[in-house]
Design an enzyme around this catalytic site. Structure first.
Site, mmCIF file in Angstrom:
data_model
loop_
_atom_site.group_PDB
_atom_site.id
_atom_site.type_symbol
_atom_site.label_atom_id
_atom_site.label_comp_id
_atom_site.label_asym_id
_atom_site.label_seq_id
_atom_site.Cartn_x
_atom_site.Cartn_y
_atom_site.Cartn_z
ATOM 1 N N HIS A 46 0.796 -1.228 0.000
ATOM 2 C CA HIS A 46 0.000 0.000 0.000
ATOM 3 C C HIS A 46 0.835 1.287 0.000
ATOM 4 O O HIS A 46 0.282 2.373 -0.127
ATOM 5 C CB HIS A 46 -0.961 0.009 1.186
ATOM 6 C CG HIS A 46 -2.077 -0.982 1.044
ATOM 7 N ND1 HIS A 46 -3.015 -0.900 0.042
ATOM 8 C CD2 HIS A 46 -2.400 -2.089 1.752
ATOM 9 C CE1 HIS A 46 -3.873 -1.909 0.144
ATOM 10 N NE2 HIS A 46 -3.515 -2.655 1.172
ATOM 11 N N ARG A 71 6.954 -5.950 3.448
ATOM 12 C CA ARG A 71 5.693 -6.471 2.904
ATOM 13 C C ARG A 71 5.704 -6.302 1.385
ATOM 14 O O ARG A 71 5.720 -5.186 0.884
ATOM 15 C CB ARG A 71 4.474 -5.788 3.479
ATOM 16 C CG ARG A 71 3.215 -6.374 2.782
ATOM 17 C CD ARG A 71 1.973 -6.217 3.575
ATOM 18 N NE ARG A 71 1.404 -4.899 3.475
ATOM 19 C CZ ARG A 71 0.197 -4.595 3.949
ATOM 20 N NH1 ARG A 71 -0.543 -5.536 4.540
ATOM 21 N NH2 ARG A 71 -0.283 -3.380 3.859
ATOM 22 N N ASP A 85 17.130 -9.902 -2.746
ATOM 23 C CA ASP A 85 18.403 -9.419 -3.292
ATOM 24 C C ASP A 85 18.730 -8.036 -2.753
ATOM 25 O O ASP A 85 19.899 -7.694 -2.547
ATOM 26 C CB ASP A 85 18.362 -9.386 -4.826
ATOM 27 C CG ASP A 85 18.554 -10.777 -5.445
ATOM 28 O OD1 ASP A 85 18.852 -11.732 -4.691
ATOM 29 O OD2 ASP A 85 18.400 -10.911 -6.671
ATOM 30 N N ASP A 175 -8.523 -5.946 6.007
ATOM 31 C CA ASP A 175 -9.046 -6.804 4.947
ATOM 32 C C ASP A 175 -9.945 -7.898 5.513
ATOM 33 O O ASP A 175 -10.930 -8.289 4.884
ATOM 34 C CB ASP A 175 -7.894 -7.403 4.127
ATOM 35 C CG ASP A 175 -7.352 -6.382 3.137
ATOM 36 O OD1 ASP A 175 -8.152 -5.832 2.360
ATOM 37 O OD2 ASP A 175 -6.139 -6.114 3.146
HETATM 38 C C1 3PY Z 1 -4.893 -5.355 6.958
HETATM 39 O O1 3PY Z 1 -5.313 -4.928 8.042
HETATM 40 O O2 3PY Z 1 -5.613 -5.767 6.044
HETATM 41 C C2 3PY Z 1 -3.446 -5.380 6.723
HETATM 42 O O3 3PY Z 1 -3.010 -5.895 5.732
HETATM 43 C C3 3PY Z 1 -2.540 -4.741 7.704
HETATM 44 O O4 3PY Z 1 -2.725 -3.401 7.752
HETATM 45 MG MG MG Z 2 -4.426 -6.240 4.261
#
Ligand code: 3PY
Ligand code: MG
Length: 270
Positions: A46, A71, A85, A175
């Site tokens: 993000h 991430r 890498d 999510d």
């Molecule tokens: C979520 O909460 O969906 C994440 O991926 C972490 O912020």
């Molecule tokens: Mg998420």
């Protein structure tokens, strides 16, 4: 041993505390490290980051005690190869839905024959060729944290946790809330219960678990549930909070109200 795994083992009852790095600013990443966070999540999912920025963030964090979690934007073998890498040693992989996808993430971090990671000697990870044993050690050294962030993935939690090479799980509450039909309702009872239950189940199979507490009530719930590592705030979130508070103290009202008045042409001085 991987430094993040080592820190998790050493932390005992206290959860590791980290923060999210969204601003693509090496200076803020470095400052977060000196402020005392145990880990910082460099967020390619993000945050507006390309590979050169990832390198700069890793360089900045490298001068502090904060450990980077990288991430990746998706469970993608090519991106995972590139961040490794660049020098990432712990990858956080979003949206892992089942054991097969978890195994795919693990294969991406391992050189053959255990995995499919492509080889290159002249990498930042191998100190540009100066670390002669990098390739021999890397398969043991890299850690994989997979994100569980849907109800379907939650149903598979034990199977995902059992995949060889999955070192920890991370629940993505935002999510997850969306997948439960409660988008953004992070403190809804069902979302909070799911988080607590995930920690119990993960600990029952002996794996560490982490999450992020974006609201105080959620953070309290995650702490009470015994999560092993927690992200709190973000570089941008902390800046916005401080900036708004500072302006509010001077103006006596929040920016949203101020902007509304400006738009209406009724700017009040103050
Ligand atoms: C979520 O909460 O969906 C994440 O991926 C972490 O912020
Ligand atoms: Mg998420």
């Amino acid at each position: 041993m991987n430094p993040f795994k080592q820190l998790l083992r050493r932390s005992g009852q206290q959860p590791l505390l980290g923060t999210w790095l969204l601003s693509a600013s090496p200076l803020l990443a470095e400052a977060a490290g000196h402020a005392g966070f145990d880990f910082g999540v460099i967020d390619m999912e993000h945050g507006p980051l390309d590979m050169a920025e990832v390198v700069h963030l890793l360089q900045a964090i490298g001068g502090t005690r904060m450990l980077p979690l990288l991430r990746v934007p998706w469970n993608d073998t090519v991106t995972i190869k590139r961040v490794l890498d660049a020098g990432a040693t712990t990858v956080l992989v979003p949206f892992v839905q089942n054991a097969a996808e978890a195994a795919q993430a693990v294969a991406a971090v391992r050189y053959p024959p255990q995995g499919v990671r492509g080889m290159a000697g002249m990498s930042r990870a191998a100190r540009f060729g100066m670390q002669a044993d990098y390739m021999a050690q890397a398969n043991k050294h890299i850690a994989v944290v997979v994100q569980i962030e849907t109800e379907a993935a939650l149903a598979e939690l034990e199977l995902i946790a059992a995949v060889d090479g999955v070192d920890a799980l991370f629940i993505g509450p935002t999510d997850l809330s969306a997948s439960m039909g409660l988008p953004g309702q992070l403190t809804h009872r069902r979302v909070m219960d799911a988080l607590a239950q995930a920690a119990r189940r993960c600990h029952a199979v002996g794996k560490p678990i982490g999450s992020i507490g974006v609201e105080p009530a959620l953070l309290a719930q995650i702490r009470a549930a015994g999560y092993d590592f927690l992200a709190v705030d973000s570089d941008l979130g902390l800046f916005m909070q401080a900036a708004r508070q500072s302006l509010q103290a001077l103006r006596g009202r929040d920016t949203a109200e101020h902007v509304h008045d400006l738009a209406a042409g009724t700017r009040a001085v103050g």
